[in-house]
Design an enzyme around this catalytic site. Structure first.
Site, mmCIF file in Angstrom:
data_model
loop_
_atom_site.group_PDB
_atom_site.id
_atom_site.type_symbol
_atom_site.label_atom_id
_atom_site.label_comp_id
_atom_site.label_asym_id
_atom_site.label_seq_id
_atom_site.Cartn_x
_atom_site.Cartn_y
_atom_site.Cartn_z
ATOM 1 N N ARG A 164 0.704 -1.193 0.120
ATOM 2 C CA ARG A 164 0.041 -0.069 0.617
ATOM 3 C C ARG A 164 0.701 1.534 0.200
ATOM 4 O O ARG A 164 0.244 2.172 0.584
ATOM 5 C CB ARG A 164 -0.702 0.264 1.120
ATOM 6 N N SER A 238 -10.512 -1.195 3.069
ATOM 7 C CA SER A 238 -10.358 -1.310 4.325
ATOM 8 C C SER A 238 -9.732 -0.254 4.409
ATOM 9 O O SER A 238 -8.924 0.966 3.835
ATOM 10 C CB SER A 238 -8.704 -2.030 3.952
ATOM 11 N N GLU A 333 -4.910 3.848 6.020
ATOM 12 C CA GLU A 333 -4.702 3.174 4.290
ATOM 13 C C GLU A 333 -5.868 4.965 3.448
ATOM 14 O O GLU A 333 -5.159 5.147 2.810
ATOM 15 C CB GLU A 333 -5.578 1.873 3.910
HETATM 16 P P1 FAD Z 1 -8.775 8.689 -5.360
HETATM 17 O O1 FAD Z 1 -9.587 8.127 -3.706
HETATM 18 O O2 FAD Z 1 -9.821 9.775 -6.419
HETATM 19 O O3 FAD Z 1 -7.712 9.153 -4.859
HETATM 20 C C1 FAD Z 1 -6.983 8.500 -4.105
HETATM 21 C C2 FAD Z 1 -5.737 9.121 -3.785
HETATM 22 O O4 FAD Z 1 -5.197 8.794 -4.680
HETATM 23 C C3 FAD Z 1 -5.643 10.401 -3.312
HETATM 24 O O5 FAD Z 1 -4.934 11.166 -2.857
HETATM 25 C C4 FAD Z 1 -5.736 11.088 -4.786
HETATM 26 O O6 FAD Z 1 -5.687 13.368 -4.858
HETATM 27 C C5 FAD Z 1 -4.596 10.242 -5.498
HETATM 28 N N1 FAD Z 1 -5.155 10.324 -7.116
HETATM 29 C C6 FAD Z 1 -5.426 9.960 -7.707
HETATM 30 N N2 FAD Z 1 -5.428 10.376 -8.644
HETATM 31 C C7 FAD Z 1 -4.067 10.643 -8.680
HETATM 32 C C8 FAD Z 1 -3.362 10.456 -10.408
HETATM 33 N N3 FAD Z 1 -4.288 10.471 -11.485
HETATM 34 N N4 FAD Z 1 -2.164 11.214 -10.180
HETATM 35 C C9 FAD Z 1 -1.905 11.917 -8.912
HETATM 36 N N5 FAD Z 1 -2.631 11.532 -7.877
HETATM 37 C C10 FAD Z 1 -3.961 10.873 -7.747
HETATM 38 N N6 FAD Z 1 -7.577 -0.934 -2.584
HETATM 39 C C11 FAD Z 1 -7.086 -1.413 -2.653
HETATM 40 O O7 FAD Z 1 -5.490 -1.787 -2.648
HETATM 41 N N7 FAD Z 1 -7.386 -3.107 -2.694
HETATM 42 C C12 FAD Z 1 -8.818 -3.885 -2.558
HETATM 43 O O8 FAD Z 1 -9.351 -4.697 -2.240
HETATM 44 C C13 FAD Z 1 -9.238 -2.972 -2.137
HETATM 45 N N8 FAD Z 1 -11.129 -3.364 -2.431
HETATM 46 C C14 FAD Z 1 -12.242 -1.864 -1.963
HETATM 47 C C15 FAD Z 1 -12.969 -1.746 -1.719
HETATM 48 C C16 FAD Z 1 -13.941 -1.179 -1.801
HETATM 49 C C17 FAD Z 1 -15.229 -1.497 -1.566
HETATM 50 C C18 FAD Z 1 -13.603 -0.038 -1.869
HETATM 51 C C19 FAD Z 1 -14.766 1.610 -1.690
HETATM 52 C C20 FAD Z 1 -12.355 0.277 -2.195
HETATM 53 C C21 FAD Z 1 -11.336 -0.553 -2.068
HETATM 54 N N9 FAD Z 1 -9.966 -0.234 -2.304
HETATM 55 C C22 FAD Z 1 -8.884 -1.137 -2.251
HETATM 56 C C23 FAD Z 1 -9.672 1.493 -2.218
HETATM 57 C C24 FAD Z 1 -9.400 1.733 -3.657
HETATM 58 O O9 FAD Z 1 -10.513 2.203 -3.994
HETATM 59 C C25 FAD Z 1 -7.998 2.358 -4.480
HETATM 60 O O10 FAD Z 1 -7.387 2.493 -3.589
HETATM 61 C C26 FAD Z 1 -8.244 2.910 -5.747
HETATM 62 O O11 FAD Z 1 -7.067 2.929 -5.940
HETATM 63 C C27 FAD Z 1 -8.739 3.941 -5.409
HETATM 64 O O12 FAD Z 1 -8.726 4.669 -7.017
HETATM 65 P P2 FAD Z 1 -9.274 6.273 -7.375
HETATM 66 O O13 FAD Z 1 -9.325 6.996 -8.387
HETATM 67 O O14 FAD Z 1 -10.705 5.836 -6.194
HETATM 68 O O15 FAD Z 1 -8.778 6.787 -6.667
HETATM 69 N N1 EPU Z 2 -10.725 -10.474 10.118
HETATM 70 C C1 EPU Z 2 -11.348 -10.737 11.332
HETATM 71 N N2 EPU Z 2 -12.309 -9.948 11.624
HETATM 72 C C2 EPU Z 2 -13.183 -9.240 10.349
HETATM 73 C C3 EPU Z 2 -12.252 -9.097 9.246
HETATM 74 C C4 EPU Z 2 -10.643 -9.780 9.175
HETATM 75 O O1 EPU Z 2 -10.965 -11.574 11.979
HETATM 76 O O2 EPU Z 2 -13.836 -8.546 10.970
HETATM 77 C C5 EPU Z 2 -9.744 -11.517 9.918
HETATM 78 C C6 EPU Z 2 -9.655 -13.178 9.543
HETATM 79 O O3 EPU Z 2 -8.861 -14.234 9.899
HETATM 80 C C7 EPU Z 2 -9.516 -13.356 8.271
HETATM 81 C C8 EPU Z 2 -8.131 -12.400 7.687
HETATM 82 O O4 EPU Z 2 -8.669 -10.874 8.733
HETATM 83 O O5 EPU Z 2 -9.667 -14.353 7.237
HETATM 84 C C9 EPU Z 2 -8.601 -11.240 6.773
HETATM 85 O O6 EPU Z 2 -9.673 -11.458 6.051
HETATM 86 P P1 EPU Z 2 -9.473 -10.415 4.545
HETATM 87 O O7 EPU Z 2 -9.218 -11.516 4.178
HETATM 88 O O8 EPU Z 2 -10.812 -10.001 4.253
HETATM 89 O O9 EPU Z 2 -8.476 -9.566 4.092
HETATM 90 P P2 EPU Z 2 -7.915 -8.314 5.184
HETATM 91 O O10 EPU Z 2 -6.700 -8.431 5.184
HETATM 92 O O11 EPU Z 2 -9.317 -7.682 5.733
HETATM 93 C C10 EPU Z 2 -6.564 -7.322 3.500
HETATM 94 C C11 EPU Z 2 -6.655 -5.522 2.456
HETATM 95 C C12 EPU Z 2 -7.582 -5.409 1.262
HETATM 96 C C13 EPU Z 2 -8.399 -7.002 0.489
HETATM 97 C C14 EPU Z 2 -7.964 -8.408 0.931
HETATM 98 C C15 EPU Z 2 -7.846 -9.571 0.253
HETATM 99 C C16 EPU Z 2 -5.516 -4.926 3.618
HETATM 100 C C17 EPU Z 2 -4.945 -3.680 4.375
HETATM 101 N N3 EPU Z 2 -6.471 -4.884 2.829
HETATM 102 O O12 EPU Z 2 -7.570 -6.797 4.052
HETATM 103 O O13 EPU Z 2 -8.065 -4.514 0.487
HETATM 104 O O14 EPU Z 2 -8.973 -6.072 -1.124
HETATM 105 O O15 EPU Z 2 -7.600 -8.083 2.197
HETATM 106 O O16 EPU Z 2 -7.093 -9.662 -0.390
HETATM 107 O O17 EPU Z 2 -4.400 -5.008 3.235
HETATM 108 C C18 EPU Z 2 -8.112 -2.208 0.229
HETATM 109 O O18 EPU Z 2 -6.931 -1.965 0.864
HETATM 110 O O19 EPU Z 2 -9.313 -1.164 0.524
HETATM 111 C C19 EPU Z 2 -8.792 -3.653 0.816
HETATM 112 C C20 EPU Z 2 -10.353 -3.814 0.882
#
Ligand code: FAD
Ligand code: EPU
Length: 337
Positions: A164, A238, A333
């Site tokens: 991240r 997250s 994050e």
């Molecule tokens: P924004 O929210 O618009 O911007 C995020 C940051 O980046 C801000 O600081 C912005 O100024 C900057 N920024 C955006 N675009 C640019 C650019 N072109 N140039 C310079 N700076 C820029 N993230 C994960 O890593 N893994 C996941 O599994 C994951 N699951 C998610 C699930 C849900 C339901 C949600 C809502 C979010 C999740 N995220 C996850 C977080 C998010 O989707 C990612 O971080 C995504 O890359 C953000 O993209 P955005 O375009 O919406 O960025």
């Molecule tokens: N867990 C709990 N309680 C909870 C949630 C999770 O005990 O309420 C424990 C469980 O043991 C579970 C483990 O945490 O097995 C891991 O949970 P999960 O697989 O849902 O993944 P995570 O570590 O919570 C991360 C990323 C997610 C990404 C998933 C899948 C981060 C901060 N988050 O979540 O990314 O989608 O793994 O790879 O690394 C995001 O960055 O926004 C995001 C959603």
């Protein structure tokens, strides 16, 4: 490319929080972006780049100029027998890009299906899920300096990707706008099903020899089963990172809490922050419209009318209780404005 004033940002972020941009404009090309950056410098306005708004929490109005990235286009740059280099405009939707890869039988992005947001933000925090990070398919990106001047290319090494993390979140924070990203995709996909939940989901789907389409479908099913749909319940995925601790710290926690969830990470261990937060009793907590999602404690949610400050205050309380109970420091994050 028109400059608008007092624009509401609520529909432009997945948290759905009420906030206003004093000035707002969209750009669809590098030229337009450079013009807007020059204008901001001339008027001494702070700028904020907005993609899909899925990793941002507004705790206050933004008094400067919000620039929404709408640079489109997905093109093959070069190809050989094994790989295809595909460049995507930063304003393209990330999941749209994953679907492009699937349609063209290009492997590498399938584990990252359904992550909201834009292509341009994908390198910002090196998005990751289900055993894959953007760095695994990243080739290079082009970014425009906010201070003026020609766009610059960054290689994977120069981006200094980590968990991240990238150079754009620290050394070059707020210095560049990412305009396009080029990914290196596989013609003969090497599937990554190491994440336990994927194997289980594929089995439940009755798939024995999975394709990239099956892996994508499995990831989509897992994600929709535990993460809230932001169209219905505001959130930014997250809210915190999974914290990294030393092996010694992890072992001492494990003695007191045998069920603690951790994974090897470099020299130390990464602890599941969701587990820490759940153990502190926050899972399912709700106060007014701010809450901690009942199915995934790592996700803070806006049930409708929460303010950014409500969500931020809740995150402060969660950080304090995890610190007090486990002596572990949680880091956000989500980008807080
Ligand atoms: P924004 O929210 O618009 O911007 C995020 C940051 O980046 C801000 O600081 C912005 O100024 C900057 N920024 C955006 N675009 C640019 C650019 N072109 N140039 C310079 N700076 C820029 N993230 C994960 O890593 N893994 C996941 O599994 C994951 N699951 C998610 C699930 C849900 C339901 C949600 C809502 C979010 C999740 N995220 C996850 C977080 C998010 O989707 C990612 O971080 C995504 O890359 C953000 O993209 P955005 O375009 O919406 O960025
Ligand atoms: N867990 C709990 N309680 C909870 C949630 C999770 O005990 O309420 C424990 C469980 O043991 C579970 C483990 O945490 O097995 C891991 O949970 P999960 O697989 O849902 O993944 P995570 O570590 O919570 C991360 C990323 C997610 C990404 C998933 C899948 C981060 C901060 N988050 O979540 O990314 O989608 O793994 O790879 O690394 C995001 O960055 O926004 C995001 C959603």
């Amino acid at each position: 490319m028109t400059l608008r004033d007092n624009v509401t940002l609520q529909p432009l972020t997945t948290f759905g929080i009420r906030a206003t941009a004093r000035w707002f404009a969209s750009f669809a090309s590098v030229d337009e972006l450079q013009e807007l950056l020059a204008l901001a410098r001339e008027r001494r306005l702070d700028t904020l780049i907005l993609g899909g708004g899925s990793n941002i929490l507004f705790t206050t109005d933004f008094e400067g100029l919000v620039l929404r990235n709408e640079i489109a286009g997905i093109d093959v740059v070069s190809e050989d027998e094994d790989h295809v280099l595909v460049r995507a405009g930063a304003g393209e939707s990330w999941h749209g890009f994953v679907q492009y890869c699937l349609r063209n039988n290009l492997g590498g992005a399938e584990n990252l299906s359904l992550i909201p947001g834009s292509v341009g933000a994908s390198p910002m925090q090196n998005i990751g899920a289900y055993g894959v990070e953007i760095k695994d398919i990243f080739h290079e990106l082009e970014a425009v300096p906010r201070t003026g001047g020609a766009p610059r290319k960054f290689s994977a090494d120069e981006c200094r990707f980590g968990y991240r993390e990238s150079v754009f979140k620290n050394t070059y924070r707020n210095q560049y706008v990412i305009a396009s990203v080029t990914y290196r995709l596989h013609r003969k996909p090497v599937l990554n099903t190491s994440y336990g939940a994927i194997t289980q989901e594929l089995a439940a789907m009755g798939v024995t020899t999975p394709s990239i389409h099956d892996v994508s479908e499995a990831v989509i099913r897992i994600r929709t089963s535990k993460l809230p749909d932001w169209h219905e319940v505001g959130n930014a995925g997250s809210f915190f990172k999974n914290p990294q601790v030393s092996i010694e710290k992890f072992e001492s926690l494990k003695e007191s809490y045998p069920s603690i969830v951790g994974y090897p990470q470099g020299e130390g261990r990464k602890i599941a922050a969701g587990w820490l937060i759940e153990q502190c009793g926050w899972k399912g907590f709700r106060e007014g419209d701010a809450g901690c999602y009942p199915k995934q404690a790592l996700v803070l949610v806006n049930y409708g009318m929460a303010t950014g400050k409500h969500i931020f205050d809740l995150s402060e309380r969660i950080i304090a209780s995890v610190r007090e109970k486990f002596g572990v420091e949680l880091e956000r994050e989500v980008n807080v404005i």
